[in-house]
Design a protein around this motif. Structure first.
Motif, PDB file in Angstrom:
ATOM      1  N   ASP A   1       0.653  -1.031  -0.116  1.00 44.50           N
ATOM      2  CA  ASP A   1       0.079   0.151   0.067  1.00 44.50           C
ATOM      3  C   ASP A   1       0.880   1.072  -0.056  1.00 44.50           C
ATOM      4  OD1 ASP A   1      -2.982  -0.561   0.390  1.00 44.50           O
ATOM      5  OD2 ASP A   1      -2.131  -2.012   1.916  1.00 44.50           O
ATOM      6  N   MET A   2       0.526   2.339  -0.728  1.00 42.23           N
ATOM      7  CA  MET A   2       1.150   3.424  -0.644  1.00 42.23           C
ATOM      8  C   MET A   2       0.841   4.331   0.560  1.00 42.23           C
ATOM      9  SD  MET A   2       2.247   5.769  -3.506  1.00 42.23           S
ATOM     10  CE  MET A   2       3.820   6.508  -3.076  1.00 42.23           C
ATOM     11  N   SER A   3       1.600   5.247   1.093  1.00 34.58           N
ATOM     12  CA  SER A   3       1.421   5.593   2.399  1.00 34.58           C
ATOM     13  C   SER A   3       0.233   6.783   2.340  1.00 34.58           C
ATOM     14  CB  SER A   3       2.777   6.401   3.071  1.00 34.58           C
ATOM     15  OG  SER A   3       2.998   7.494   2.004  1.00 34.58           O
ATOM     16  N   HIS A   4      -0.207   7.238   1.307  1.00 38.15           N
ATOM     17  CA  HIS A   4      -1.252   8.199   1.242  1.00 38.15           C
ATOM     18  C   HIS A   4      -2.498   7.422   0.490  1.00 38.15           C
ATOM     19  CE1 HIS A   4      -1.209   9.474  -3.062  1.00 38.15           C
ATOM     20  NE2 HIS A   4       0.164   9.211  -3.039  1.00 38.15           N
ATOM     21  N   ALA A   5      -3.657   8.182   0.564  1.00 40.27           N
ATOM     22  CA  ALA A   5      -4.984   7.531  -0.003  1.00 40.27           C
ATOM     23  C   ALA A   5      -4.971   7.655  -1.456  1.00 40.27           C
ATOM     24  CB  ALA A   5      -6.231   8.359   0.591  1.00 40.27           C
ATOM     25  N   GLY A   6      -5.803   7.069  -2.269  1.00 44.03           N
ATOM     26  CA  GLY A   6      -6.123   7.063  -3.624  1.00 44.03           C
ATOM     27  C   GLY A   6      -5.330   6.153  -4.595  1.00 44.03           C
ATOM     28  N   MET A   7      -4.449   5.388  -3.847  1.00 42.74           N
ATOM     29  CA  MET A   7      -3.636   4.358  -4.718  1.00 42.74           C
ATOM     30  C   MET A   7      -4.206   2.974  -4.543  1.00 42.74           C
ATOM     31  SD  MET A   7      -1.385   5.878  -6.727  1.00 42.74           S
ATOM     32  CE  MET A   7      -0.313   4.531  -7.092  1.00 42.74           C
ATOM     33  N   LYS A   8      -4.164   2.229  -5.711  1.00 41.18           N
ATOM     34  CA  LYS A   8      -4.716   0.825  -5.660  1.00 41.18           C
ATOM     35  C   LYS A   8      -3.448   0.047  -4.908  1.00 41.18           C
ATOM     36  CE  LYS A   8      -4.561  -1.775  -9.427  1.00 41.18           C
ATOM     37  NZ  LYS A   8      -4.950  -2.108 -10.707  1.00 41.18           N
ATOM     38  N   PRO A   9      -3.852  -0.687  -4.100  1.00 41.32           N
ATOM     39  CA  PRO A   9      -2.938  -1.756  -3.380  1.00 41.32           C
ATOM     40  C   PRO A   9      -2.570  -2.801  -4.490  1.00 41.32           C
ATOM     41  CG  PRO A   9      -4.946  -1.959  -2.372  1.00 41.32           C
ATOM     42  CD  PRO A   9      -5.301  -0.897  -3.377  1.00 41.32           C
TER      43      PRO A   9
ATOM     44  N   VAL B   1       3.992   0.886   2.300  1.00 46.70           N
ATOM     45  CA  VAL B   1       4.088  -0.198   3.397  1.00 46.70           C
ATOM     46  C   VAL B   1       3.588  -1.568   2.861  1.00 46.70           C
ATOM     47  CG1 VAL B   1       2.499  -0.449   5.302  1.00 46.70           C
ATOM     48  CG2 VAL B   1       3.056   1.839   4.756  1.00 46.70           C
TER      49      VAL B   1
ATOM     50  N   GLY C   1       7.762   7.287  -3.796  1.00 51.97           N
ATOM     51  CA  GLY C   1       7.402   7.687  -2.240  1.00 51.97           C
ATOM     52  C   GLY C   1       7.354   6.500  -1.333  1.00 51.97           C
ATOM     53  N   ASP C   2       6.584   6.767  -0.147  1.00 53.33           N
ATOM     54  CA  ASP C   2       6.556   5.747   0.798  1.00 53.33           C
ATOM     55  C   ASP C   2       5.551   4.771   0.509  1.00 53.33           C
ATOM     56  OD1 ASP C   2       8.601   7.275   1.969  1.00 53.33           O
ATOM     57  OD2 ASP C   2       7.171   8.023   3.449  1.00 53.33           O
TER      58      ASP C   2
END
Lengths: 487, 105
Positions: free
Chosen positions: B46-54, B80, B77-78
């Motif tokens: 998962d990206m650290s911010h909202a709006g991206m597909k895991p 997880v 970016g960051d």
């Protein structure tokens, strides 16, 4: 009863579309409880966001607080401002809580005279932009939830002590953003016929409607001190519709207009004064415009190189001082430098006789379209590329209650491909740039009919530099990092 | 990263992590430092911010106690990484690893 006062006999030049005359919408807005009706769903949503932010998943993409705040709220906000007007302030959930609290605590104090300006809200606007970067609010559901809680608490404290809409007019950073952006909205709350106001003896739109034979106000007048017959434009208007409901002549509508037209004139505005004399408003617009660039700069790769370079040069490892320097450069040094040079050239080369400060203040308003274009491109990008993510996040939130009523989360849902959104971004940056050039040219033409181009060009150069900066930014690889100075 | 009874060590290649396909390697050892085999695991990036597909991927055991998965990291970016599943003993595995500063292509 008030004495009739002098009201400019200016009728609306062209027949305008009046949202109050649109079936259903008009009936809704005329209803006295329209505002609470619109506020209630947002209040429920705010409570859900707070609870999910504090107790839900710690990952931002899986939490309603971060997803709704940083993708959907911001995106919808700029979209509604662009397509309609300041309808978010109309539906503001904070004001619903304030109204409920005021049933028990009546504010007694008047907002201090020395604070009746935008300086405090400008400082808070900068503070929020700074906190957003320093605490990576976009990646923290917990901090996002506390930001919403803090907002509710601030409203209750400020409007608990101070009368009228002190929070909206003098404190709220979101409200100030909306006020500035709504100068480009196609709708405005304004009187339909000035001649009706000229004969009005009660002025309920500002005083409030009272019970016959009593001083008890039964319908509030404008809490932001905007006297409808002399109100020009959307600055400071929360679209609360109090004036619509209070007017005994049904003479206040939500009328269409040319977006940005209020930037072209400098009349005396009720509750505002002259734009050209409002240094605080100019500062707000500087933060709005240059802050838009700064906020976008914070999400692309080069910012990390700059931060690391500054950190090494200053021998500091903490982000705050480095970020502070970047803010000082973007929000003070850069605007000061550009505006001083443009002002000097306008006077020396263009022959404008105005004193430097009022001249700089006057042309600062021309930056609003470009600033809004940058905000729109930025927020629109996040909103459109992640528009569907609210579906799996909501499914997941419901499922976490032990009842997967909405089915298994569809995590593959995201939004419009980034490459397509980039075209939209470029379009809005161009639109904003064109808007700023139009306003700048109109002001230059008025100030110097003989040497219009000589006055126009320095300010057009400022707009061009900012536009080029924003274009460069949107073609940079996006990089959202919480660890700016890690190398 | 340790847990009662076992610990999980995670690596990512290429190093430093870049946008594109990345290989995640997990080494699971028990309290005595012996490899733990037979785990059934899956990962989510998962990206650290909202709006991206895991991105989801199955994890395969390449040698005893060593597991691999390939995930797509489409943005700098960051990130997880969430590792979850069960060990051969039935013990649950729920681990979170940060992959900070994934660089542009």
């Amino acid at each position: 009863m008030l004495n009739p006062i002098s009201i400019p006999a200016v009728e609306n030049a062209e027949p305008a579309l009046d949202l109050m005359q649109v079936p259903f919408l008009g009936s809704l807005f005329r209803w006295r409880y329209a505002r609470p009706l619109l506020q209630a769903p947002l209040l429920v949503l705010s409570v859900v966001m707070i609870l999910h932010g504090l107790f839900g998943p710690t990952l931002a993409p899986k939490n309603l607080a971060t997803t709704l705040s940083w993708l959907h709220f911001r995106g919808l906000l700029v979209l509604v401002l662009l397509c309609a007007g300041n309808f978010f302030c109309l539906a503001c959930p904070f004001m619903l809580v304030r109204q409920a609290a005021r049933r028990f605590f009546k504010p007694r104090l008047a907002w201090p005279t020395w604070l009746r300006n935008k300086w405090m809200s400008v400082a808070l606007f900068v503070l929020i932009l700074f906190a957003y970067e320093l605490f990576d609010l976009w990646s923290s559901p917990w901090w996002t939830a506390w930001l919403i809680v803090g907002y509710f608490a601030s409203v209750l404290v400020v409007d608990g002590f101070f009368k009228h809409a002190s929070f909206c007019k003098f404190v709220c950073p979101i409200g100030q953003f909306n006020f500035v952006a709504s100068m480009l909205s196609p709708f405005e709350v304004k009187v339909r016929e000035q001649s009706v106001c000229a004969t009005c003896e009660t002025k309920d739109c500002i005083r409030g409607r009272r019970e016959p034979g009593s001083d008890l106000v039964v319908i509030r007048g404008c809490e932001l001190a905007l006297f409808q017959p002399r109100k020009i434009g959307n600055m400071d208007c929360t679209f609360c519709l109090d004036c619509v409901h209070a007017c005994p002549h049904d003479n206040v509508g939500i009328l269409s207009r040319v977006p940005g037209s209020e930037l072209l004139t400098n009349p005396l505005r009720s509750g505002i004064g002259y734009f050209s004399r409002r240094k605080d408003l100019a500062a707000l617009i500087i933060v709005f415009t240059f802050g838009a660039l700064l906020n976008a700069f914070g999400m692309v790769s080069p910012v990390y190189a700059v931060e690391n370079w500054l950190g090494r040069a200053l021998h500091v490892s903490h982000e705050a001082p480095v970020l502070g320097l970047i803010f000082v450069f973007f929000l003070m040094v850069e605007p000061l430098l550009l505006l001083v040079i443009a002002t000097w050239l306008s006077r020396a080369w263009g022959g404008v006789r105005q004193a430097p400060l009022p001249l700089a203040v006057r042309y600062t308003y021309a930056l609003v379209p470009l600033g809004f274009g940058i905000w729109f491109a930025h927020y629109g990008f996040h909103f459109l590329t992640g528009i569907y993510t609210i579906i799996p996040v909501t499914q997941s939130a419901v499922a976490s209650l032990g009842r997967p009523w909405l089915g298994e989360p569809l995590w593959s849902l995201t939004g419009v491909p980034a490459k397509m959104v980039q075209v939209v971004e470029v379009g809005f940056l161009l639109l904003g740039f064109a808007g700023s050039l139009i306003v700048t040219h109109a002001l230059a033409e008025e100030d110097s009919p003989d040497r219009t181009m000589r006055v126009f060009l320095p300010w057009a150069a400022v707009c061009t530099l900012l536009w080029l900066g924003s274009m460069w930014l949107i073609f940079q690889p996006m990089e959202m990092r919480a660890t700016m100075m890690s190398g | 990263m340790g847990s009662p009874g076992f610990s999980v060590k995670q690596e990512i290649t290429p190093q430093p992590a870049r946008v594109g396909r990345s290989t995640l390697t997990f080494t699971i050892t028990d309290a005595a430092g012996e490899p733990v085999d037979g785990a059934h695991l899956a990962v989510e990036a998962d990206m650290s911010h909202a709006g991206m597909k895991p991105d989801f991927a199955d994890v395969t055991e390449t040698q005893p106690g060593r597991y691999e998965a390939e995930v797509a990291l489409p943005m700098a970016g960051d990130w997880v990484i969430l590792l979850h599943g069960k060990l051969g003993t039935g013990a649950a595995v729920e681990k979170q690893f940060d992959v900070r500063g994934v660089r542009p292509e």
